[in-house]
Scaffold this active site. Sequence first.
Site: not given
Ligand code: O2Y
Ligand code: MN
Length: 614
Positions: A73, A215, A224, A244, A266, A268, A291, A387
């Site tokens: 992200r 991604y 999200k 979340h 995220s 944790c 999540d 992932r």
């Molecule tokens: O890096 C990403 O695009 C995914 S981030 C993510 C994916 C699954 C669950 N939680 C998260 C997060 O950043 O909280």
């Molecule tokens: Mn998450």
Amino acid sequence: MKLQDLKHSKLRKWVEDFAALAKPEAIVICDGSAAQYKQLMEEMIASGLAMELNRDKKPGCVAFFSDPSDVARVENRTYIASVKEEDAGPTNNWIDPTELKKTLTGLYDGSMKGRTLYVIPFSMGPVGSDIAKIGVEITDSAYVVTNMMIMTRVGKKVLEVLGTDGYFVPCFHSVGKPLAEGESDHGKWPCAPLDKKYIAHFPETREIWSYGSGYGGNALLGKKCLALRIASVIARDEGWLAEHMLILKITNPKGVVKYVSAAFPSACGKTNLAMLIPTIPGWKVETIGDDIAWMKFGKDGRLYAINPEAGFFGVAPGTSEDSNPNALIAASKNTIFTNVAITEDKDVWWEGIGHDAPGKLIDWNGNDWVQNKADKSQKPAAHPNARFTAPASQCPSIAAEWEDPKGVPIDAILFGGRRPRTIPLVHQARDWNHGVFLGSIVGSEITAAALDLKVGTIRRDPFAMLPFCGYHMGEYFKHWIKIGTRTTADKLPKVFYVNWFRKTDEGKWLWPGYGENSRVLKWVFERCEGSAKFVETPIGIMPTIDAIDRPEGVSEKDMAELLKVDREGWLKEVEDVRTNHYPKFGKHLPKELMAMLDELESNLKDCCCGKCKC
Ligand code: O2Y
Ligand code: MN
């Protein structure tokens, strides 16, 4: 299915208008069928974008490798484009929506040349449930389509629920890499450079426009973007909570059930906790979600939670037989792996999988890689944010009721983060507003150099929603306080703060974590039942020293340290919240939270010795 088959005229026109702008070569409507999933996968394998894995070891599994610039992200390219800047608040990036739409319309112009435009009708939550929300994502990425088919409910049934005029959240996505006449990706992951990536949310019109990244959270727009950022705005307006949070079910040896949701920032260990295997005999933990939780009041005045997702987009590195055997089984078939390393026999490998790399690997960059443990500077074979995208139904710990459209009644809410010092193993809020206070000060230690933050410092991440709240966080705190007035105190979930990440001054873990966290869950469960041993302290309600059985390797002294009220540490916490954290929210900070902070400070100062639990 063809465009003409869409009976919803507004949806059809919306697709036609976007297609006229993006100029794709073809348009495909996703029907959600296994045949369509298979066809898309075969096309991606044939083009070299995907690699089929060993059919015996990982049946139905494929691997993808992203561009090195497109691995996670991107918070600094994520925008809340509310009409007024103030409404986005101090914790979000803001751009004027008219300006942003102009920029993005320019970028979308011709962005799908040479590509197929896919229309993905998807439901967050069981199709047709009162709590579910429908979105439609337009994308030019078949990788996104197949991931969305695992992570959400896609296809014909969703279109049936939409009917001819039902409401949907419109979501645009393009990888931002048009192809010239005759050009192909040559198996390379398409995306745009970082400064052209935009993950944009328009809260008033409830639209999502994403450009330039293929991604995860940037491109799978149900997760999200819809289920948290846009849903948090809808939840504020409709009087519910989009959070979340993982959701789990605990059954005690007598067969009594409690449901717990938990918000951790995220990285944790939410997925590990959601799939935990208890070490205490007779206790059972099952998974509802890992999540995201949507929580609404039922007719009985209790909060009911659903998991709006249908799959797990879990971090692979660190997932092992020890940390999360259930996740390994969930991801053992019909799974999409992204940026993991590949063994010679086409199986997957990552750092922390629990065994050494078996011979020569291909790393996530496509290079030969041989493990050299003596070389501490060796680059990892799998990307740290690699992932697995796995169907939730494949998880051995999935609860029978995980898709119940009514949701499950929440007994307890946990907050937590990585806090090596000060924060005890567990403490409980005295009441709802105290719980909101605990959520508002959630913080976690920075473990990897990212986002210009220093490793070892604490990043405040209120309610673990800092990157995911679609509006002003001060107003979000107010919303939580208001939720507490909507029912009677006995019907509200009890609120707890947990911390599995305490360390000694020498940097050794004080608590083993993983399955042993069930001992803490047991105390939480028994607090909800009213049977646990507890003591009132300046920071809230805590277990007595003997209320939680000690796991092997945790001495009585360690336990005392884990359950101590560190008065000096807490006073520093108060100071940090008062000077650095709360002032950010200005006049939007609810007075109730400032009152809680004052009360905490005076409790700590009034404490007779600073060590006892008076
Ligand atoms: O890096 C990403 O695009 C995914 S981030 C993510 C994916 C699954 C669950 N939680 C998260 C997060 O950043 O909280
Ligand atoms: Mn998450």
